[in-house]
Design a protein around this motif. Structure first.
Motif, PDB file in Angstrom:
ATOM      1  N   UNK D  41     -60.707  -6.482  -9.490  1.00 40.72           N
ATOM      2  CA  UNK D  41     -59.637  -5.568  -9.121  1.00 40.72           C
ATOM      3  C   UNK D  41     -60.223  -4.342  -8.433  1.00 40.72           C
ATOM      4  N   UNK D  47     -52.386   3.703   0.065  1.00 43.25           N
ATOM      5  CA  UNK D  47     -51.756   2.437   0.393  1.00 43.25           C
ATOM      6  C   UNK D  47     -52.489   1.741   1.546  1.00 43.25           C
ATOM      7  N   UNK D 211     -47.153  -6.685  -2.903  1.00 42.24           N
ATOM      8  CA  UNK D 211     -46.010  -5.947  -3.442  1.00 42.24           C
ATOM      9  C   UNK D 211     -46.155  -4.525  -2.957  1.00 42.24           C
ATOM     10  N   UNK D 212     -45.210  -4.120  -2.154  1.00 47.59           N
ATOM     11  CA  UNK D 212     -45.358  -2.843  -1.474  1.00 47.59           C
ATOM     12  C   UNK D 212     -45.511  -1.704  -2.476  1.00 47.59           C
ATOM     13  N   UNK D 213     -46.476  -0.844  -2.213  1.00 50.81           N
ATOM     14  CA  UNK D 213     -46.717   0.296  -3.085  1.00 50.81           C
ATOM     15  C   UNK D 213     -47.446  -0.075  -4.354  1.00 50.81           C
ATOM     16  N   UNK D 214     -47.796  -1.322  -4.514  1.00 48.34           N
ATOM     17  CA  UNK D 214     -48.377  -1.748  -5.779  1.00 48.34           C
ATOM     18  C   UNK D 214     -49.693  -2.498  -5.587  1.00 48.34           C
ATOM     19  N   UNK D 215     -49.649  -3.636  -4.952  1.00 47.58           N
ATOM     20  CA  UNK D 215     -50.868  -4.427  -4.881  1.00 47.58           C
ATOM     21  C   UNK D 215     -50.865  -5.456  -3.753  1.00 47.58           C
ATOM     22  N   UNK D 240     -55.246  -2.641  -5.692  1.00 43.68           N
ATOM     23  CA  UNK D 240     -54.124  -1.896  -6.276  1.00 43.68           C
ATOM     24  C   UNK D 240     -54.076  -0.466  -5.759  1.00 43.68           C
ATOM     25  N   UNK D 241     -52.871   0.039  -5.586  1.00 40.36           N
ATOM     26  CA  UNK D 241     -52.683   1.442  -5.184  1.00 40.36           C
ATOM     27  C   UNK D 241     -52.312   2.239  -6.416  1.00 40.36           C
ATOM     28  N   UNK D 242     -53.110   3.232  -6.759  1.00 42.05           N
ATOM     29  CA  UNK D 242     -52.768   4.130  -7.860  1.00 42.05           C
ATOM     30  C   UNK D 242     -52.974   5.541  -7.342  1.00 42.05           C
ATOM     31  N   UNK D 243     -51.859   6.204  -7.041  1.00 40.82           N
ATOM     32  CA  UNK D 243     -51.948   7.455  -6.311  1.00 40.82           C
ATOM     33  C   UNK D 243     -52.633   8.581  -7.086  1.00 40.82           C
ATOM     34  N   UNK D 244     -52.279   8.695  -8.351  1.00 46.07           N
ATOM     35  CA  UNK D 244     -52.758   9.842  -9.121  1.00 46.07           C
ATOM     36  C   UNK D 244     -54.176   9.574  -9.636  1.00 46.07           C
ATOM     37  N   UNK D 245     -55.160  10.416  -9.254  1.00 47.13           N
ATOM     38  CA  UNK D 245     -56.554  10.162  -9.625  1.00 47.13           C
ATOM     39  C   UNK D 245     -56.778  10.070 -11.129  1.00 47.13           C
ATOM     40  N   UNK D 247     -54.780   8.923 -13.394  1.00 48.70           N
ATOM     41  CA  UNK D 247     -54.330   7.608 -13.830  1.00 48.70           C
ATOM     42  C   UNK D 247     -55.343   6.538 -13.420  1.00 48.70           C
TER      43      UNK D 247
END
Lengths: 334, 379, 333, 542
Positions: D41, D47, D211-215, D240-245, D247
């Motif tokens: 992963x 994004x 999946x837009x905004x997700x993975x 995977x997109x995880x915007x907040x560092x 998190x």
């Protein structure tokens, strides 16, 4: 009832239209150029012009407005400037996610809020009542993103000063499901999804739950003073029945109208919570779109948000009518 | 209880001069007495412990120092003046037909949580105004040797530790209170003024005016608020001015609704009819007769709105959509510190607590006001 | 007759509020015989309703029935029953009808459901039987088409119909005692009479005892066998209906009677009792009626009169010093 | 959003990045057959826009395209020399017009739908890039290329004007499938569902799901030719997109994420302290700078610009804002580049000299308010930047440093799009701004510093020095590095002295990797460079 719903829908049309116009105006007035993301030394000015033309951004404002409304009425929400795909397709992916999150939160808000409110009303002026009031007030006064970060630190990340936190109560801090979601059994999928819902729905809902508790408490106290509660007691009904059957349904009436109020609030909160918990919903879609000046996406998403709020209000009204026979009666007579 | 002879009043004068609140305490008015004592002592403490900074007012010449200086003078003057005059004629006051506001105040006074909120708020504002006297650091100055002074844990030198630039967190929160509270105040001011006006006009005139204005209000209300704020602020560049104006311009519809509702019921009442019969013009009736009568619910909405705006501002800061750094708004301080939550918890925790306590106190006051101003809720 | 069905002795119900002690009911005693109708009269705020609620132990906090009060139903001492046992009494052995038919029925449940609820609870019968009994009761109280009425909500009924429904609900479990707390006050005069007739008829048919509370002496005269007159939380006078109405002994009773319009007598104008009921927080010392009494003298201000005389006891020093009766009093205040 | 602006225009380089993960030593002991399986992963806070080469410009999209889904014609080896990849071999011939470059493609690579990858795909891709209607964002890569001719199924010839580093383009352009996109009109390519719903590649991994905004989910391509390394070891690769560092860090520590790309500097220490994770760093191609608007009086004087640089404690900036992830810069040529002037020391932090220089230039604090003036002008201006946490931190530090020498700075954070618009406008709507450049292997600075570009969109410094012009013009066409090197050195010396920008630091990239992922190699060529060789020991698989 059908006529009533139909009338409400008709009333919603100018509302939605107003929202669309408002957004269009704001976007037009705002400084900044949607093509700016493509500006860098290796992009020739002619290329930019070409793209501008492709997107119809070279047209005068009113033409753009009419064109957009027209295509919108024909069901075409346009194409995202940044993702280069139909906005309808993006929203089709994102809306269910946001609905899942806010729906779970809503459930949580009302279940927990009402339960606490009842306990408080039944034991008015007790120590428990005061403690819950104070606790609710504090939770209500917390910034939601801050609460979210704290939840992640404590429940997911378990920083060194919360190592005592039990492993079993650890919840995943981001995303809607695990990376191996599609390989799981149906039951596995269900629990996996549930696991991922825990933290974001708490962060999103807890402050509203606090306010629902407040409303329920005062509504309940009002109802408990009513004559028919005394009647119920005079019948010899156990207190549980009196509260849960006779008082609660009446106390819930004003709470149901809150539903319509909370939904826009939840959608708002979804922006922050979806960013913190990497939840691929509409809140983040609109936030990203705004950041990147993706005009068509901003407008389409806003429109969908507004429609969802309008629908939510409609549902709240219908629900109210279902719970309160007096209103049902009046409407049928009309 | 009133002092009838010259002897009694001289005694009270000397007691008040010794310590404001003393005569009230001696008379058994505990609340008034203790408040005065607390006010006087805290002002004196600022004067004594921050004496060199008070003196610095005259050399630095910065406006916030002068504000602090005036606050200090006003605080001391108020303490002593109230010490002499407060509670002298109270028994006479209450006997006569008291105004609606006096009744409300008496109700409010009985509400202990609300009074606690009020005290908290007064303290908060005093602290805000006195900020330069309460700390020896500057909020945004960064010293040369950053690596030595950054992320210091709370200690005697730095009550709430230092942030990643070695700035004193306590000082930044003090100065940040000013930003956060003014954003709240001005935004609420704008939204209340606008909301009251629109609501009053809409409710008073009814008909087409009402329909058009209310559709507009509906439009704004059914728009998820934060989404609207993010859109507008992001598009217009975040700055304090933009945040304040946009908050003010987006929050008024709920006030407008409240006011309209009140006005609709007021419109039919006799005194409005009477004013109309006297031939007063509409603007005059709205301004002089309607608006004063809807102030109660508006004030409640304003108080609750203040807390709300502080929360919204924090959320906007988190998204990078509020006052740009190094301006120390509370939201900014939290956001600054969040990446270091594990190593330096104090940077984000203390401003977070400041927000929570402030919002709690506004909410307590708002609830108290609502109970006090709404006769229907009086038991 | 094997003694009274309900005995109330020295009933004191006090409200312990933050502002002080409110002695709403302060030492009330009376007996209720089987099949008997006892009227309780008095102005509002004199403790009539609280007395009824105390019998069912339904006084809300901060109200409390003080120790030493006794309420005996047959051989059961109600003040000492557990809450669960007390629930068995409510709506079963003793039931109650309230003043406001408009608000005393739960607006969000059907009439039938609300009646059947009590039946199912106390008789342990099923849903269908409960419904049947509810229909039967609605028929008994004279509602046309009872089967259909079962599924109506309270707001679909008129005031008189609702009060009938309330009565049906109260009688559904054949209670021994019915407490009727101003059941006709909120109704139109014509409907009032219908409801009164209904109550009389039902009482005779079912043989239950009834306490009928009212501030309307005319109504009480019509329905009650015996009357007690209450004032300021106390019983001022007690006796057979006929005695009270024809030969009132207490000045308060006299005043009440005089302020009741009569079709037969021709008075120049309707008399009233001067002043108003004092605040229950501070009952007057001595005789509680003395500030409003036209005959009051020093003794009345200082000493509390007991219930004097036997056949028609009255709480008045005039019983001992009848010569104190003044002319002024006759003329009315 | 995060990267701001970057320059990409070609050349070849000598110096390679330093960071390569120090991997488990016993990895060699595990037999090859046991390495297959598991899911890796990869996550980052931004994004991925699209798998469509014709539409995307962001760095991570390009990495996924070039290393995961598609294949480039050539790759670079560790010395940054071209090596065969999809093209088995190539040769060049001089023609009358310039140069002919012939690629011989492998014949065993096919698209994931089974159709073979051929020379027609290369020509199709080439033609679309050259077609303005496509609006290919990096069209300048092929600016000196003229045409493509297919001679047989696996041979394609390209005609171009001779220039240094002409091969570099083929390191970053992957051929696109002509049999799928061939019928799409050029203007419609951008919106084709290929980009995010149904990409078909020919690389080591096949597209599974987006999946837009997700993975993005990819799976191993079992048909990937042995000659290119065969089927990748991991079964699945998830981005995977995880915007907040915060998190994202939480997920890394929790083990849900294996590779965290572009770690926030503040988190490096925590990741290093955590058992099971480590930080891989390498000097990359970015450098940060403050651009002074040379049209403003204050910034016209090179002496003043030098004073500003001397007054800024760049060492501290690297330590505080970058947690040491960087190196103080002395010019526009980053250390990875063969032309980097190794002996040139950056200007020191010397506030006293800065004050002296400012005074000499006539900037003195006359009214005692702590800010210098000259005539009616005040040494007070705005520095803009985009909403990036590190840049904001730097700005805060710069403001504090300059305040100490009597220069007043008002930091202003402006959202990227409108900032871009402001700085590129012909009116140059800024005093100064802080951004970063990404220098490509093929370096050409004319567009940012040449006099001829003074009215151009990117000559933000309004800097003009005829000698610099001459040098840049000459090195751009000079293929012999030994000849070009002295010129490059002179260029760097001039810019160090004249400071059209204040060059802040050369960036060091930090990526976090969980130790269970073996054989991770990340360097200046790419973060996902070795993705098809990543493997997970059976015991460590999820």
């Amino acid at each position: 009832m059908t006529a009533y719903i139909f009338r409400r829908l008709l009333q919603a049309i100018p509302l939605v239209f107003g929202i669309l116009t408002l957004v269009f105006v704001i976007l037009q007035v705002a400084p900044g150029d949607p093509m700016a993301i493509y500006m860098h030394p290796s992009v020739a000015p002619e290329v930019l012009e070409q793209m501008r033309e492709n997107y119809g951004l070279d047209q005068p404002v009113h033409i753009q407005y009419v064109r957009w409304l027209k295509s919108f009425l024909s069901g075409d929400l346009g194409t995202s400037l940044t993702q280069n795909r139909p906005i309808a397709a993006i929203l089709a992916e994102r809306i269910p996610n946001t609905l899942l999150l806010s729906g779970t939160s809503l459930l949580l808000i009302f279940a927990i809020g009402i339960a606490i409110g009842i306990v408080q009303a039944v034991r008015q002026h007790s120590k428990l009542d005061h403690a819950l009031t104070l606790g609710a007030l504090f939770i209500y006064s917390m910034p939601s993103f801050w609460l979210g970060l704290m939840l992640i630190l404590i429940l997911a990340y378990r920083v060194h000063w919360v190592e005592w936190w039990p492993e079993a109560l650890k919840f995943p801090p981001s995303g809607m499901d695990s990376v191996n979601y599609d390989l799981l059994s149906t039951w596995g999928k269900f629990t996996d999804r549930l696991d991922h819902l825990v933290l974001p729905s708490i962060a999103l809902g807890v402050s509203s739950a606090a306010s629902v508790a407040r409303y329920t408490r005062s509504s309940m106290l009002e109802v408990i003073r009513q004559d028919y509660i005394r009647t119920a007691r005079a019948k010899g009904l156990p207190e549980r029945t009196v509260i849960l059957k006779h008082a609660l349904k009446n106390a819930l009436l004003p709470i149901i109208t809150l539903l319509g109020l909370y939904l826009p609030f939840l959608f708002s909160g979804a922006v922050l919570v979806e960013v913190v918990f990497a939840w691929p919903g509409m809140g983040r879609a609109i936030y990203d779109a705004i950041q990147q000046r993706d005009y068509p996406t901003v407008m389409a998403t806003t429109f969908v948000f507004a429609v969802m709020v309008v629908i939510a209000n409609l549902i709240a009204d219908i629900l109210y009518a279902v719970v309160d026979p007096r209103i049902r009666y009046e409407r049928e007579r009309r | 209880m009133s002092a009838s002879g010259g002897n009694g009043s001289r005694k009270r004068l000397s007691a008040a001069a010794l310590l404001p609140g003393l005569p009230q305490l001696l008379r058994g008015q505990r609340r008034a007495g203790l408040s005065l004592v607390a006010l006087a002592l805290s002002m004196l403490a600022v004067l004594v412990f921050g004496f060199d900074r008070v003196l610095a007012t005259f050399t630095v010449g910065r406006i916030d120092y002068w504000v602090a200086f005036l606050t200090l003078l006003a605080g001391l003057a108020a303490a002593w003046w109230l010490g002499v005059s407060w509670g002298r004629g109270s028994s006479e006051d209450s006997a006569a037909g008291a105004s609606q506001w006096a009744i409300a105040w008496r109700e409010f006074e009985k509400n202990r949580p609300a009074m606690l909120g009020l005290y908290l708020m007064v303290a908060l504002y005093l602290v805000t105004l006195l900020a330069p006297y309460l700390t020896s650091y500057e909020p945004s100055v960064i010293v040369d040797d950053i690596m030595r002074v950054r992320h210091l844990a709370p200690s005697q030198d730095h009550l709430m530790g230092t942030d990643k630039y070695g700035r004193d967190v306590y000082t930044r929160i003090l100065y940040g209170a000013r930003i956060s509270l003014s954003i709240g105040f001005i935004a609420v001011g704008i939204s209340i003024a606008l909301g009251t006006l629109v609501g009053a006009v809409s409710g008073y005139f009814g008909g087409v005016v009402d329909a058009v204005l209310m559709r507009f209000v509906d439009t704004l209300i059914s728009f998820p608020r934060l989404v609207l704020l993010i859109t507008v602020i992001a598009l217009f560049q975040p700055s304090i001015l933009v945040v304040v104006v946009v908050l003010g311009l987006t929050l008024w519809p709920s006030t407008a609704r409240i006011v309209r509702g009140e006005v609709l019921s007021l419109r039919e009442r006799e005194f409005i009819e009477a004013a109309r019969a006297l031939g007063l013009g509409s603007p005059r009736i709205i301004l002089r007769h309607i608006i004063p009568n809807v102030l109660g619910p508006v004030i409640v909405a304003a108080t609750l709105g203040l807390g709300n705006i502080i929360l919204i501002e924090a959320g906007l800061s988190f998204l990078g959509l509020s006052a740009p750094p190094p301006t120390p708004s509370w939201g900014n301080i939290i956001t600054d510190g969040r990446e270091y939550l594990v190593e330096a918890w104090w940077v984000s925790t203390f401003p977070g607590l400041a927000i929570v306590f402030t919002v709690v106190s506004f909410n307590l006051i708002g609830d108290g006001l609502r109970d006090a101003l709404d006769p229907r809720l009086r038991v | 007759m094997s003694g009274p069905i309900l005995q109330v002795e020295n009933l004191r119900t006090y409200f312990h509020t933050a502002d002080g002690l409110v002695r709403a009911v302060d030492g009330v005693s009376f007996n209720l015989g089987r099949g008997e109708t006892l009227g309780i009269v008095g102005e509002s705020g004199c403790g009539k309703s609280i007395t009824c609620l105390s019998i069912l132990r339904l006084v809300d906090p901060p109200g409390r029935i003080e120790p030493d009060s006794t309420i005996r139903l047959g051989d059961r001492e109600l003040t000492r029953l557990s809450e669960a046992a007390m629930r068995e009494v409510r709506g079963n052995a003793i039931s109650m009808i309230f003043q406001e038919p408009m608000t005393s029925l739960n607006p969000v449940w059907t009439i039938g459901g609300q009646i059947a609820e009590a039946v199912r609870l106390h008789r342990g019968v099923g849903r269908a039987e409960g419904r049947e009994r509810a229909a039967e009761m609605l028929g008994l109280v004279g509602l046309a088409n009872p089967q259909r009425r079962l599924d109506d909500y309270p707001h679909e009924l008129s005031g008189g119909m609702r009060q009938r429904a309330m009565i049906a609900m109260a009688l559904a479990c054949d209670p021994d005692v019915l407490l009727a707390d101003e059941p006709t006050t909120a109704l139109d005069v014509t409907i009032q009479a219908e409801i009164l007739d209904l109550l009389c008829e039902l009482q005779e048919r079912l043989g239950m005892a009834m306490i009928f509370v009212s501030h309307d002496l005319g109504v009480v005269a019509q329905i009650a066998d015996r009357v007690i007159v209450m004032y300021a939380g106390q019983v001022l006078e007690e006796g057979a209906t006929e005695g009270i109405f024809s030969r009132p002994r207490h000045p308060y009773t006299e005043g009440l009677l005089r302020s009741t319009p009569k079709l037969t007598a021709k008075l120049p104008r309707l008399a009233t009792i001067a002043g108003s009921v004092p605040s229950p927080k501070r009952w007057p010392a001595g005789c509680r009626f003395h500030p409003r009494c036209p005959h009051a003298w020093d003794r009345c201000r200082e000493d509390v009169p007991p219930l004097l005389a036997v056949d028609q006891p009255s709480r008045c020093w005039l019983e001992e010093e009848p010569q104190r009766r003044t002319r002024r009093g006759e003329a009315g205040g | 959003m995060r990267t701001g602006l970057f320059v990409i225009w070609g050349a070849v380089l000598l110096f390679a990045g330093c960071g390569e993960a120090e991997r488990a030593e016993d990895s060699a002991a595990v037999p090859d057959a046991e390495r297959y399986g598991g899911t890796a992963v990869v996550a980052a806070s931004y994004e991925v826009n699209s798998m469509n080469q014709f539409a995307s410009i962001d760095e991570i999209s390009q990495e996924l395209q070039n290393f995961v889904l598609l294949t480039t014609l050539i790759r670079y080896d560790e010395d940054l020399q071209p090596v065969p990849y999809l093209a088995e071999r190539w040769d060049t011939a001089t023609t009358r017009a310039g140069l002919r470059l012939t690629f011989q493609l492998r014949d065993d690579v096919s698209w994931h739908d089974g159709v073979p990858t051929t020379a027609h795909d290369v020509k199709f891709t080439f033609d679309r890039i050259k077609d303005p209607a496509t609006a290919y964002p990096r069209a300048s890569l092929l600016a000196l290329y003229d045409s493509a001719v297919v001679s047989d199924s696996f041979t394609v010839a390209l005609y171009l004007t001779r220039h240094p580093g002409f091969m570099d383009a083929w390191r970053t352009i992957s051929p696109m499938p002509a049999h799928i996109l061939g019928g799409v009109p050029p203007a419609g390519l951008r919106h084709h569902p290929f980009g995010s719903e149904s990409p078909v590649g020919n690389g080591p991994f096949r597209f599974v799901e987006h999946r837009s905004g997700d993975r993005w989910v990819f799976e191993a391509n079992p048909d990937f030719p042995e000659g290119l390394g065969g089927r990748p070891y991991v079964d699945r690769l998830v981005y995977r997109v995880i915007q907040e560092p915060t998190t994202l860090l939480g997920e890394l520590i929790a083990g849900e994420v294996d590779v965290y790309l572009v770690v926030a500097p503040a988190q490096v220490a925590q990741i290093e302290a955590n058992p099971g994770t480590e930080v891989v760093t390498y000097a990359n191609r970015n450098y940060a700078f403050i651009n002074w608007n040379g049209r403003r009086t204050f910034f016209q004087d090179p002496q003043v610009r030098r004073a500003l640089t001397l007054a800024i404690d760049r060492g501290s900036i690297v330590e505080v804002a970058r947690q040491g992830l960087g190196r103080v810069a002395n010019g526009p040529v980053p250390p990875f580049h063969w032309a980097y002037h190794t002996d040139l020391e950056p200007l020191p932090y010397d506030p006293d000299s800065a004050r002296a220089l400012l005074e000499a230039a006539g900037w003195v604090d006359q009214d005692g308010d702590g800010v210098r003036e000259r005539d009616v002008f005040k040494a007070s201006f705005e520095i803009k930047t985009n909403p990036d946490a590190t840049r904001q931190e730097i700005l805060t530090l710069v403001q504090a440093d300059l305040a100490k020498v009597g220069v007043d700075v008002r930091p202003r954070v402006q959202e990227s799009q409108s900032l871009g618009q402001d700085i590129m406008s012909p009116e140059r709507r800024f005093d100064a701004f802080l951004l970063g450049w990404r220098a490509d292997f093929n370096l050409d600075d004319r567009i940012i510093f040449a006099c001829s570009q003074l009215e151009g969109a990117y000559q933000w410094a309004s800097y003009c020095n005829p000698r610099v012009d001459e040098i840049l013009d000459r090195v751009a066409m000079m293929e012999d590095r030994s000849q070009a090197l002295p010129l490059w050195h002179e260029y760097q010396e001039i810019l160090r002295w004249e400071q059209p920008y204040t060059f802040l630091y050369y960036d060091v990239r930090a990526n976090a990797v969980r130790q269970r992922i073996q054989d991770v190699q990340m360097d200046i060529r790419g973060d996902l460079l070795s993705v098809k060789n990543w493997w997970i020991a059976p015991a460590d698989r999820r």
